[in-house]
Write a protein that holds these residues in place. Structure first.
Motif, short mmCIF file in Angstrom:
data_model
loop_
_atom_site.label_atom_id
_atom_site.label_comp_id
_atom_site.label_asym_id
_atom_site.label_seq_id
_atom_site.Cartn_x
_atom_site.Cartn_y
_atom_site.Cartn_z
N ASP A 164 -2.77 9.19 -12.35
CA ASP A 164 -2.01 8.53 -11.28
C ASP A 164 -2.81 8.69 -9.80
OD1 ASP A 164 0.65 8.20 -12.71
OD2 ASP A 164 0.07 10.16 -13.23
N MET A 165 -3.81 9.26 -10.06
CA MET A 165 -4.60 9.42 -8.73
C MET A 165 -5.24 8.12 -8.31
SD MET A 165 -5.92 11.68 -6.90
CE MET A 165 -6.51 11.00 -5.25
N PHE A 207 2.32 2.11 -3.42
CA PHE A 207 1.37 2.77 -4.29
C PHE A 207 1.14 4.13 -3.94
CE2 PHE A 207 0.01 -1.77 -5.33
CZ PHE A 207 0.42 -1.68 -6.53
N ILE A 208 0.85 4.16 -2.43
CA ILE A 208 0.47 5.85 -2.17
C ILE A 208 1.81 6.60 -2.41
CG2 ILE A 208 0.14 7.35 -0.15
CD1 ILE A 208 -1.09 4.75 1.16
N ALA A 252 0.85 -1.20 -0.05
CA ALA A 252 -0.15 0.06 0.12
C ALA A 252 0.94 1.29 0.05
CB ALA A 252 -1.04 -0.01 1.18
N GLN A 256 -5.49 3.08 -5.33
CA GLN A 256 -5.38 1.77 -4.98
C GLN A 256 -4.66 1.57 -3.92
OE1 GLN A 256 -3.52 1.01 -8.80
NE2 GLN A 256 -2.29 -0.72 -7.93
N GLY A 257 -3.50 2.42 -3.54
CA GLY A 257 -2.71 2.30 -2.39
C GLY A 257 -3.79 2.49 -1.06
N LEU A 258 -4.39 3.35 -1.07
CA LEU A 258 -5.44 3.55 0.09
C LEU A 258 -6.25 2.46 0.41
CD1 LEU A 258 -6.12 7.46 -0.44
CD2 LEU A 258 -4.76 6.20 1.13
N PRO A 295 -6.91 19.19 -14.92
CA PRO A 295 -5.62 18.82 -15.39
C PRO A 295 -4.64 18.71 -14.33
CG PRO A 295 -6.13 21.05 -16.20
CD PRO A 295 -7.22 20.46 -15.69
N ALA A 296 -5.08 19.03 -13.04
CA ALA A 296 -4.10 18.83 -11.86
C ALA A 296 -4.08 17.40 -11.31
CB ALA A 296 -4.61 19.74 -10.79
N ILE A 297 -5.30 16.55 -11.88
CA ILE A 297 -5.46 15.35 -11.11
C ILE A 297 -5.23 14.44 -12.64
CG2 ILE A 297 -6.88 13.59 -10.15
CD1 ILE A 297 -8.51 16.12 -8.97
N THR A 298 -4.15 13.96 -12.55
CA THR A 298 -3.97 12.83 -13.82
C THR A 298 -4.41 11.48 -13.26
OG1 THR A 298 -1.71 12.38 -12.75
CG2 THR A 298 -1.85 14.09 -14.32
N ALA A 345 -6.19 18.58 -1.59
CA ALA A 345 -4.85 19.24 -1.19
C ALA A 345 -4.46 19.71 -2.61
CB ALA A 345 -3.92 18.43 -0.68
N VAL A 346 -4.72 19.32 -3.57
CA VAL A 346 -4.43 19.82 -4.98
C VAL A 346 -5.10 20.87 -5.55
CG1 VAL A 346 -4.30 18.87 -7.32
CG2 VAL A 346 -3.54 17.53 -5.46
N VAL A 378 -3.69 5.33 -8.57
CA VAL A 378 -2.64 4.64 -8.16
C VAL A 378 -2.55 4.92 -6.54
CG1 VAL A 378 -0.21 4.30 -7.69
CG2 VAL A 378 -1.12 4.75 -10.01
N ILE A 379 -2.80 6.15 -6.02
CA ILE A 379 -3.13 6.65 -4.73
C ILE A 379 -4.49 5.94 -4.29
CG2 ILE A 379 -3.46 8.57 -2.98
CD1 ILE A 379 -2.29 10.28 -4.94
#
Lengths: 325, 380
Positions: free
Chosen positions: B333-334, A101-102, A98, B339-341, B328-331, B35-36, B336-337
């Motif tokens: 890759d959001m 990825f974060i 995790a 997913q991690g969370l 455009p600020a959020i690509t 935050a973005v 991926v975050i």
């Protein structure tokens, strides 16, 4: 002859540079795993540290502030890992995945939002926002001496301070782990946490301190990548180094001095792969560069298969500690 | 070891707790959006519109979901055996090699309905074999499958670059890919499925492998819960010692499970390689192997959970791409975050809210106990 010697010196010089991030991350993993907390998230912490370091260094114009930021962010992620895997006894592997990825996602998103350069940070210049190379005393004057001169002035001198910090961290880690009370307890908590608990020492607090040590070293590794070795952060700049460090840790059988050798070996393989894109053995065949890149992983797998000694991880590694109730 | 938490009703265990964990993950992701400097609610609306607002949106959502169903099943099968197969990425990549080998050999010989089973077998075999060495090392040497599968991901990446650049690429071609497959390896699209709902579909490469993914999900359910092998896998996952004591050959089970897992991951390659690009390209997996981890955790390793979880991630992939046009600020890759969370909250921190929830339900049960003493005999 001189030509070949100079080539060797150049390769060894880049070996040193390339092995430093591996070494710092490897030692980071050493603290954590010796305390029984597996850490797949070295990669993510290094990446986040690299981003925070470059971002802070470019905003404040100071490499040192960058370094502090890198360490703080990396520690913060370590604490997330600790919160999940120590406090809440979650699966340590899952938590590490995790964190990777974060870190991978947020460095790009925040980098784009703050600097608008496609995930890069602004290039760090010579105004003190990047760690400069340090020339050891007399490096220039003895360069003319054959053999020893180039070894001293090219190989040993002319690196950034973090390189020397990394190599100094090896004996320091050995001393902390094997000669201090903290180190003894740290190793004990990775082998038999119940015994440590019985002795009246907090397993949780000890493991937290171990993951904080891990965070500090990963932050150093990240800062080295973006503020010393390169002049700024590029997205996904760790490119699997955290996993090579993990491989090196296993290769070193969780011992600090061995870790240095393993990282130098993997750095050397990388340096050769960069220097010669594919090694030609005249008349026979050509070893492709991809093979050289894969070699650290292949070697680790061979090691794990038990062909080069046996790698035995800390006994309590990966298991959350549950007090009997 | 003491059982730390009290028993909860099944709907809480399989419904409420995952939902709470997921909500927290998305709330934190919303904070990142904040935050973005963007509005998280608007981001969510854009995302859902992008994913389900048009025929192509739905098509792409289900196309991505197909990948994630396969990789999610792969991770889930290994989870049932107590193994963490983090190597789906590499197994899928090598599975793609299998698809390419099958298709390149027979694409001008057979029609698609013969080539699809051949390619499926090749993909599963290649993916399964790529999991074999990690499986053997785990079973025979006890070296952690997590470490070895990570190593094999990297080895797969290097191997595929080598093979594509030096072996499979036609001479004189610039792009690093195989030759395009011929007509016989072209899979039917599922445009009719979307059009049945009144949408039109133009670009989205949704193809028959989506149905294959659904069938595979059902077969995995049968395997895990309705066969002897599945029983042995689950026993092994609950307690390797008990499995050994019961006379189960643990080495065999580990190897078979990992090969099934690798085979499922390898089958993921059918969708992009055969169904969409119709050639083997570099890096076609693009993280789907890792998304499988999040999908399996979210879906609680059950096919009935994995399919919606995969569709959710398909939505994130497709909707995220659409959203980044507007913001455009959020690509992308959001994702991926997120997913991690999801992995963090649904996986590593899955028990974080459990004590509070069991406390809450314990109180309810207590009060109902007092109100109706006649039901005391029944467990709650």
């Amino acid at each position: 002859m001189i030509e070949a010697f100079n080539t060797i010196i150049l390769i060894l010089d880049s070996t040193v540079r390339l092995s430093v991030p591996l070494l710092l991350a490897c030692l980071a993993g050493l603290y954590s795993e010796r305390a029984g907390v597996f850490d797949i998230g070295l990669e993510g912490k290094m990446l986040a540290g690299a981003f925070a370091g470059a971002a802070a260094a470019s905003v404040y114009g100071s490499a040192w502030i960058g370094l502090v930021a890198a360490i703080l962010v990396s520690i913060a992620l370590s604490l997330v890992h600790g919160f999940a895997s120590i406090t809440h006894r979650g699966n340590q592997i899952v938590s590490g995945v995790a964190i990777n990825f974060i870190a991978a996602g947020s460095t790009i998103i925040l980098g784009q939002a703050w600097f608008r350069q496609g995930g890069r940070t602004p290039p760090l210049g010579s105004d003190g926002s990047r760690f400069e190379t340090i020339n050891l005393p007399f490096a220039d004057s003895i360069n003319g001496i054959p053999v020893l001169g180039p070894i001293y002035s090219e190989l040993l001198s002319g690196h950034s301070i973090l390189v020397y910090v990394a190599f100094a961290a090896v004996p320091l880690t050995w001393w902390v782990l094997f000669r201090t009370r903290f180190g003894l307890r740290l190793r004990a908590v990775g082998e038999n946490p119940a015994a440590v608990d019985t002795a009246g020492i907090s397993v949780v607090w000890l493991r937290y301190r171990a993951v904080i040590c891990c965070g500090i070293l990963c932050g150093l590794a990240g800062a080295y990548l973006s503020v010393a070795q390169n002049a700024g952060f590029v997205k996904d700049m760790t490119a699997g180094k955290g996993f090579i460090a993990l491989a090196a840790l296993i290769f070193a059988k969780w011992k600090p001095i061995n870790a240095m050798y393993a990282c130098l070996l993997f750095g050397f393989l990388d340096a050769i792969a960069i220097r010669f894109s594919g090694i030609k053995i005249p008349g026979l065949f050509e070893i492709p560069a991809q093979f050289m890149q894969a070699l650290p992983y292949i070697l680790t797998v061979i090691l794990l298969a038990g062909f080069i000694g046996k790698a035995i991880p800390p006994k309590a590694g990966g298991q959350p500690y549950v007090k009997e109730r | 070891m003491a059982q730390p938490y009290s028993q909860l009703p099944r709907w809480v265990d399989y419904g409420l707790i995952p939902l709470i964990n997921l909500t927290v993950a998305f709330l934190v992701a919303g904070l990142v959006v904040l935050a973005v400097g963007e509005n998280p609610l608007r981001a969510a609306v854009l995302m859902v519109e992008g994913a389900f607002g048009s025929g192509d949106g739905i098509g792409y959502t289900l196309y991505y979901a197909t990948n994630f169903i396969f990789t999610g099943l792969a991770v889930a099968v290994a989870f049932h055996c107590g193994l963490f197969n983090i190597g789906g990425e590499g197994q899928a990549y090598i599975g793609g090699l299998g698809v390419a080998v099958g298709c390149l050999a027979f694409d001008s010989v057979f029609p698609w309905w013969i080539n699809l089973p051949i390619a499926t077998l090749c993909a599963a075999a290649f993916g399964g074999l790529w999991a074999l060495i990690p499986a053997l090392l785990q079973a025979k040497r006890g070296s952690h499958v997590v470490i070895t599968t990570i190593m094999f991901n990297f080895i797969a990446a290097s191997l595929m670059v080598y093979l594509l650049v030096d072996v499979l690429k036609p001479v004189g071609q610039m792009a690093v890919e195989t030759r395009p497959f011929a007509e016989g390896a072209s899979l039917p699209r599922l445009d009719w499925m979307i059009e049945a709902f009144g949408f039109t579909i133009r670009r989205a490469p949704l193809n028959i492998t989506f149905l294959l993914a659904l069938i595979t999900s059902f077969l995995v359910w049968i395997l895990i819960w309705r066969t002897r092998l599945g029983y042995e896998i689950r026993t092994m996952g609950h307690s390797p010692k008990a499995a050994q004591y019961a006379g189960i050959n643990t080495t065999k089970i580990i190897v078979i499970t990992m090969m099934i897992s690798g085979g499922l991951a390898g089958m993921m390659a059918l969708n992009p390689v055969m169904g969409a690009q119709e050639r083997l390209q570099l890096d076609f997996v693009t993280g789907a192997g890792f998304v499988g981890i999040a999908v399996a955790l979210m879906g609680r390793s059950h096919p009935a959970g994995i399919i919606p979880a995969a569709i959710l991630f398909g939505m994130l992939y497709q909707g995220g791409a659409e959203m980044s046009f507007e913001m455009p600020a959020i690509t992308r890759d959001m994702i991926v975050i997120i997913q991690g969370l999801v992995i963090l909250f649904a996986g590593a921190l899955e028990h974080m809210f459990r004590p509070y929830i069991s406390l809450f339900f314990g109180r309810i049960a207590d009060s109902s106990l007092k109100a109706a003493p006649a039901t005391t005999g029944e467990g709650h």
